[in-house]
Every structure is written in C-alpha cells, then in structure tokens.
Enzyme design. Structure first.
Site, PDB file in Angstrom:
ATOM      1  N   CYS A   1     115.813  43.160  33.128  1.00 49.85           N
ATOM      2  CA  CYS A   1     116.052  44.572  32.805  1.00 49.85           C
ATOM      3  C   CYS A   1     116.458  44.760  31.352  1.00 49.85           C
ATOM      4  O   CYS A   1     117.434  44.197  30.872  1.00 49.85           O
ATOM      5  CB  CYS A   1     117.094  45.122  33.784  1.00 49.85           C
ATOM      6  N   GLY A   2     115.665  45.535  30.636  1.00 49.09           N
ATOM      7  CA  GLY A   2     115.874  45.715  29.201  1.00 49.09           C
ATOM      8  C   GLY A   2     117.172  46.422  28.861  1.00 49.09           C
ATOM      9  O   GLY A   2     117.881  46.039  27.934  1.00 49.09           O
ATOM     10  N   HIS A   3     117.525  47.463  29.617  1.00 48.41           N
ATOM     11  CA  HIS A   3     118.765  48.175  29.327  1.00 48.41           C
ATOM     12  C   HIS A   3     119.982  47.320  29.625  1.00 48.41           C
ATOM     13  O   HIS A   3     121.046  47.528  29.048  1.00 48.41           O
ATOM     14  CB  HIS A   3     118.829  49.490  30.111  1.00 48.41           C
ATOM     15  N   CYS A   4     119.830  46.351  30.548  1.00 49.06           N
ATOM     16  CA  CYS A   4     120.938  45.428  30.810  1.00 49.06           C
ATOM     17  C   CYS A   4     121.169  44.554  29.581  1.00 49.06           C
ATOM     18  O   CYS A   4     122.295  44.314  29.178  1.00 49.06           O
ATOM     19  CB  CYS A   4     120.627  44.541  32.015  1.00 49.06           C
TER      20      CYS A   4
END
Ligand code: NAG
Ligand code: NAG
Ligand code: NAG
Ligand code: NAG
Ligand code: NAG
Length: 529
Positions: free
Chosen positions: A76-79
């Site tokens: 997950c990129g936002h993570c």
C-alpha cells in the site's frame, strides 16, 4: 458529496486526506502465506513502534493503557508515505507517557486481527483505550507526525480547558485566532459529552468549557451556547443549543467549519483543501489581478456582500497574477477576463456567469448571488463550435451544441465516450474506440461518438471522471445507460449487439483480500476531473 470536481489537483489532496489510499494499486498480488511461527507474546519494537501479531496483541493492550494501532499492507502506497510520519510521531511521544504507545500490524499477514477489527482498507488506524479490545475508536486526525500527536493528546487529556474566572476566559479567548467555548449550565448534561466528543476530533481547533454564571453574563448569554470567538470578520459566532432537541453534533461540526473560515478566502495551494473541506456547495469566485489597485479595490464590495451568504456561498478570491492558471483554464477563461465573477455549484459543477458589463459592487455581487440561488440565472454551459466534419469519420465528434440532437436521437442507438485530452486511460482506449466505430460504420442504427468534456458541458448531466462511457438507446424516453464493463472491442460489441446490456454477468475476478480504503472500480480505471 464524496468527490468534488472543481480542480483535479485539489481533489487528489482531498481524496488523499479523507479516504486514505484511493484507487487500488495495480499489480496487487495475493499476499503470500505467512510462515508459521511458534506463538509467542513477546513484544518487539521497530523505531519505537510495537510490531503486533495475533499472539502478542492482547499483551500489548494489557501493558499500554492507550494504544494506537496502524493496520498496513506491504503493497500500500499511502502506508509507505505514512511510515516516516508514524515513526516520527512515535519518537515525539516517547517521553510523553509510558501509558501511550504506537503499534503496527501487517494486515494481510494477520488476517484474524484485520477481520476482528473490521479493517477494510489500508492504512487503517485504530485507537484502543484501557485495554478494551471491543470497539476501538477510528483515528480521524491528520496523517502527519504532529497531527497524530495532537490527536492522541486530545484523547488523553481533557479535550476542552475548564474556564472558571473572567480573567481566565479573557486570556483563553485571546490566546488564538479562533477559540471555541462551550457555555453549559450543567456540566453533567449529555450535551456536554457531545461537545467534548467534537473537541476530541477537531484537533486543529482549541476548545474551552464553562458553567460559571458570571461568564454567561459577561458574554451576554442566557442559555447553553457554543461560541466561536475569532480575531477577524464578525469576531464571534454563536451556536445556541436547542433546548428541546439538545446539541446536534453534525450541526455543530458544520457550524464550526463554516464559521472558522474567513468570509473571503484567497485561493492558493494552502487554502484550497480547506475551501473544499468546508462542504459549502456554492463557491463565488472573484478573479482579479492583485497587482492592480483598481482590481484590489473591488475586494471591499465583495467582502461586504459576503456575510449575508455565510454558510450558503463561500466567497473566494482568485489572483490571476498568481499561480492559478489551472483555475482560469477550468472556467475557460484567461487573465484578461479579470476582474470578473463566477459562481459554481461544486456538487453539480454548474457554473454561472454574471451579465456582461456590470460593475462589481457589494450590491451587484449580492444581486448576482441571489439570482443564482433563486434560479433566475441559468447555468452557463461551455461548448466548442460544431466542427464542419463532425460526422465524416467513423467516430462522430460531439460538442455541447450538437450533443442533445445526436445523443437523444430517437431513431439511433448512440454510444458516447466522454474524455479529457490529458487523461491516460482515455488515450489507452482511443484505438479500440476507433476500431469499434469502424466495425459498426455501416449500421444505420448505431452511432459511435466522442465528446471532449473539458471543453463541452451538458445540461443533462455532469461528467465526473474520464473516460465515461454512456449508451443512449433509440426511443423517445431519453434513456441513458452507463457502461461499466471492460473496455475492449469484444465486450463493446457484445454490449451493442445485445441492445445495451451484456448477455451474462461478467465473470468476477477473484477478490483481492481487503481492498484499499475507497477502492472503487470506476475510480480505478478513470482519471478524475
Ligand atoms: C527524551 O528524553 C531524553 C532523555 O531524557 C532526551 O535526551 C531526548 O531529547 C527527549 N526527546 C524528546 C523528543 O523530547
Ligand atoms: C469496551 O468499550 C465498549 C464501547 O465503549 C463498552 O461497551 C464495553 O463495556 C467496554 N468493555 C469493557 C470491558 O470495559
Ligand atoms: C497583472 O497586472 C500587471 C500590471 O500591473 C501585468 O504586468 C500582469 O501581466 C498582469 N498579470 C496577468 C496574468 O495578466
Ligand atoms: C482571452 O479571452 C478572450 C475572450 O474571453 C479572447 O478574446 C482573448 O483573445 C483571449 N486572450 C488570450 C491571450 O488568450
Ligand atoms: C464508486 O464510485 C461511483 C461514482 O463515484 C459510485 O457511484 C459508486 O457507488 C462507488 N462504488 C463503491 C463501491 O464505492
């Protein structure tokens, strides 16, 4: 009103801050099976953050009275974007209190935990208190280190400062540009709990609370009231608590958002997200060149007209000499059009233009606003001119001016691609669309067409994402069918041959466990307006 569609860059910011990860990432692979480990409840840390599994989760809850847990997924990129902020928050909190701890859980690897806490997207942050494993509180604060710390502190300490004396109150009110004070006669009342709950969440605002009769008197109040004190504009705004119905938390939240904004907001990269978060449907934009003093003088009348429309129309100034070309572009204007006004309803994206030649005064601004609100002014629809060769090629070219006639032609089945020139998903399907048109070019009853939605607006509906595909079946009913399946020649053909429905349900792709928050098929493959 999940997605405003005024400006795509604002949207990105908006979607990011509110939804967490937006579109699902491409190429997501099913997580590998976690290798079995001997169950141990030992608590391990990385960068001051507890690494939790189903085996040590219970122990972490026992040992830390306050626990913020981030559920993340490796893909997950936002993570990944959140990780350094989260680590910084953990280090900022290190000296605060041993009762408070930050933790993380690899959601896909710890399926039982993710399921237990209803994690449906990543990252998900949940706050646990007093070792209570049921019903943790969703983290709603800003996703950066200081914001996380502020949010947690609100939850640990009193979320509103008790004010006992006139001097305390005066000093408190003077301490910030905006402070909010709840005046309640009985602090045991459940309205107070509602007020404090809002204070816990609104970490960017400062809250005070009092039950002292002398303070009611000093601030001219006779009944329970929440007062927003500000060092600008009206100076103060009152939210009286309804004596019958009690304090409505949603109403108060909206009141605070609306009244903590300046009457007139200058549009720039710092204010844009705030402008959209205010959730005021109508925005009145004054376009001026701030370097010209005759333009700046118009601000006075604009400002004067604003209070009457507080909460209903947000007044915004756009400096055409600033970095606002994208705004001009969106409205189909250029800098030489300034000074001028535009009103937009950000939900319908309908735009309104004042009559030509009028001066911009408090009176003319008010009149324009009133005329739009009362429906006297019709929305302004942009359209290109109809190209001379619009129907010469297999793909017919539609613009605002010929759309109605062609799309709603009762004798034709019309399939339209609404696109934006800059949209990558549109470019990807351009060839397929031409192939489709070529294939059906001899069918009298079928029209394949396209419309550039950045230059042409329609009265019938607003286009919010690109590409959007709509099918207008023959017949007098003005029916519109949104096409949402695969964008390949074969599926398109099946759809057309079958009269605007697909013969059988699409075979479903195997579900990816726990899609990211806000994952949305249509958004997945679309560029937003
Ligand atoms: C935490 O405390 C240690 C020792 O007391 C100190 O050296 C460090 O600077 C403090 N860190 C923060 C972020 O306040
Ligand atoms: C845990 O919190 C929930 C919701 O706040 C509450 O209903 C429940 O009684 C609490 N359980 C314990 C053991 O405190
Ligand atoms: C704004 O006005 C100044 C003159 O003061 C002019 O030089 C500038 O080009 C104008 N800006 C725009 C974008 O028109
Ligand atoms: C600006 O727009 C006006 C009409 O709105 C047009 O006449 C003018 O040529 C445009 N100027 C530039 C520099 O594009
Ligand atoms: C996806 O987005 C569309 C358009 O914004 C909306 O109508 C639909 O309900 C959304 N679906 C999900 C699953 O959120």
């Amino acid at each position: 009103m999940r997605r405003y569609s005024l400006l795509f860059f604002v949207l990105t910011v908006w979607a990011w801050t509110l939804n967490g990860e937006g579109a699902g990432e491409e190429g997501v692979e099913a997580p590998e099976e976690a290798t079995p480990e001997p169950p141990s409840d030992e608590l391990l840390e990385e960068d001051d953050i507890l690494v939790l599994t189903q085996h040590n989760f219970g122990r972490a809850l026992q040992e830390h009275r306050y626990l913020l847990v981030e559920f993340y997924a490796p893909w997950c990129g936002h993570c990944r974007a959140l990780a350094p902020e989260y680590a910084k928050a953990a280090s900022l909190l290190k000296n605060e209190s041993s009762e408070l701890k930050l933790a993380k859980v690899d959601g896909p690897a710890e399926k039982e935990l993710a399921e237990e806490f209803g994690v449906t997207g990543y990252p998900a942050l949940k706050f646990f208190k007093d070792g209570n494993r049921s019903q943790p509180v969703e983290f709603t604060g800003p996703r950066e280190a200081e914001g996380i710390v502020r949010w947690l502190k609100r939850r640990l300490g009193p979320s509103a400062t008790r004010l006992e004396t006139e001097a305390e109150a005066a000093q408190f009110i003077d301490s910030q540009d905006i402070v909010i004070v709840g005046f309640f006669k009985d602090l045991q009342d459940e309205d107070v709990a509602g007020f404090l709950a809002i204070a816990e969440d609104a970490v960017d605002l400062t809250f005070g609370l009092t039950d002292r009769p002398e303070l009611f008197q000093k601030y001219d109040l006779s009944r329970d009231t929440v007062v927003l004190f500000k060092k600008f504009d009206e100076g103060r705004a009152d939210f009286p608590v309804d004596e019958e119905l009690g304090l409505d938390q949603a109403d108060l939240t909206h009141f605070l958002v609306v009244h903590s904004m300046h009457l007139v907001t200058e549009f720039n990269s710092q204010t844009s997200s705030k402008i959209f978060e205010a959730r005021i449907l109508n925005h009145l934009l004054l376009f001026i060149n701030q370097t010209l003093s005759p333009h700046r003088e118009l601000l006075k009348g604009f400002q004067e007209a604003a209070p009457a429309f507080r909460g209903e129309i947000l007044f915004v100034v756009v400096d055409v000499a600033g970095e606002n070309d994208h705004v001009l572009q969106y409205f189909g204007m250029n800098a030489t059009d300034a000074p001028t006004l535009r009103l937009i309803n950000v939900e319908t994206t309908k735009k309104y233009v004042p009559g030509a030649g009028g001066e911009i005064t408090a009176a003319s601004v008010s009149a324009f606003c009133q005329d739009v609100l009362s429906g006297k002014v019709k929305p302004h629809l942009r359209s290109q001119e109809i190209p001379a060769d619009w129907d010469q090629k297999p793909v017919k070219v539609l613009v605002g001016k010929n759309f109605e006639e062609v799309a709603f032609d009762a004798s034709k089945n019309v399939f339209v691609k609404f696109y934006a020139p800059w949209c990558t998903h549109c470019k990807e399907m351009a060839q397929t669309w031409e192939d489709l048109a070529e294939k059906y070019k001899d069918r009298e009853d079928i029209v394949i067409a396209e419309l550039d939605s950045t230059a042409n607006e329609l009265e019938a509906f607003a286009i919010r994402g690109f590409p959007t595909l709509k099918y207008f079946p023959a017949g007098p009913d003005r029916k519109v069918i949104e096409y949402k399946s695969s964008r390949d020649l074969e599926t398109f053909s099946k759809f057309l041959d079958n009269g605007g429905v697909l013969p059988e349900p699409e075979p479903k792709e195997p579900e990816v466990p726990l899609p990211e928050a806000g994952a949305n098929d249509s958004k997945d493959h679309k560029d937003e307006l």
